[in-house]
Scaffold this active site. Sequence first.
Site, short mmCIF file in Angstrom:
data_model
loop_
_atom_site.label_atom_id
_atom_site.label_comp_id
_atom_site.label_asym_id
_atom_site.label_seq_id
_atom_site.Cartn_x
_atom_site.Cartn_y
_atom_site.Cartn_z
N ASP A 162 0.82 -1.21 0.00
CA ASP A 162 0.00 0.00 0.00
C ASP A 162 0.86 1.26 0.00
O ASP A 162 0.62 2.20 -0.76
CB ASP A 162 -0.92 0.00 1.22
CG ASP A 162 -1.97 -1.09 1.15
OD1 ASP A 162 -2.09 -1.73 0.09
OD2 ASP A 162 -2.67 -1.30 2.16
N TYR A 212 -6.96 -9.96 10.11
CA TYR A 212 -5.84 -9.70 9.21
C TYR A 212 -4.56 -10.33 9.76
O TYR A 212 -3.86 -11.07 9.07
CB TYR A 212 -5.67 -8.19 9.03
CG TYR A 212 -4.63 -7.79 8.03
CD1 TYR A 212 -4.98 -7.48 6.72
CD2 TYR A 212 -3.28 -7.70 8.38
CE1 TYR A 212 -4.02 -7.09 5.79
CE2 TYR A 212 -2.32 -7.32 7.47
CZ TYR A 212 -2.71 -7.01 6.18
OH TYR A 212 -1.75 -6.63 5.27
#
Length: 376
Positions: A162, A212
């Site tokens: 990201d 996650y």
Amino acid sequence: MEFITGFTPELTVKSPGRINLIGEHTDYNLGYVLPTAIENQITFKLRKNGSVNKCNLYSLTYNTGFTLDLNKISRSEIEWENYILGVLNEISKLTDGVKGFDCTVESNLPTGSGLSSSAALECGLAFGLNELFGLGLSKMDMVKLSQIAEHTYVGTQCGIMDQFASVMSKEGHVILLDCKSLEYDYVPIDIRPYRIILLNTKVSHNLASSEYNTRKQECQEGVDIIKQKHPEISSLRDVTLDMLMPFKAEMSQTVFNRCSFIIEENERVLAMTEALKSDRLKEAGDLLYEAHGGISKLYEVSCPESDFLVDFSKGYDTVLGARQTGGGFGGCTLNLVHEAGIDEFVTAATKAYKNAFAIDLEAFEVRPSGGTSVVV
């Protein structure tokens, strides 16, 4: 804190969100990804305020802000503040060049949409302070410190994709990034007459939640089992399906599924790269559908809303492929749609989604765009 919202900035920076065309959850497994920045972004307006260590930050989007002392940085109970604080903490380890500043932040990135507003926030601040104070940080310095900030202050053990995409992207291209070596290539993406249409489920996920980090632990469990006979293995990046299969009986079904998905997803990234280079758009669409099947059934980070939209898209010849994009449990589905069929598809999907979930769907086009930069 209203006094800092209307100041004349010395510097304005835009930091984009990102999409990942394919390669989900492979980054923290040191595999391949294929992301790009998009036009939706966070805008930072910054100025030095003449103090040694007092910093004022304000979100115009949420009409809230806070003041901090550079000499007393610590984690906050308010989540969005930790993205800021984490970046400042990491920068302080590299340089003492940051002094007092004022900063406003304004975003047109939908929160919880899987477009990585968190990385845009981290990288935009790092980039802006580097420019404002002449810190001499490289782009890779900013990528890495932003990733570490998310690990330490936010608590999400994210990979580097990201932040890398937010800073390093190039307009009209996706990035084939090797998350192990950090070698990368810009791959031109011209899918005309198709467009990239995102459908926002409006179902929010929180990457700092346990799921996650649990996926990362499950993958590591698989690696640890394989290493018993293959000590050269350091991540699932080094594992093939042929290598994995003999260990199936030694793993739980869940861990085996997680490993299978990551190995297959790495192969899909490389296949997608070749499909784009050769203008094989149908193959590109098929790869998206394959990826979503794995996201939903093997990695189990989808949700009923995303599954519904991907399945719905299969009823339209104008849609080449679709999958959930982002960390999971909601956010957006990414759809390759023929420009002549966009309105019909979006209208039908919106109606069907409303009937199924009583949620108003949000649809928008995204285009591969450049990374974090100064607004001139």
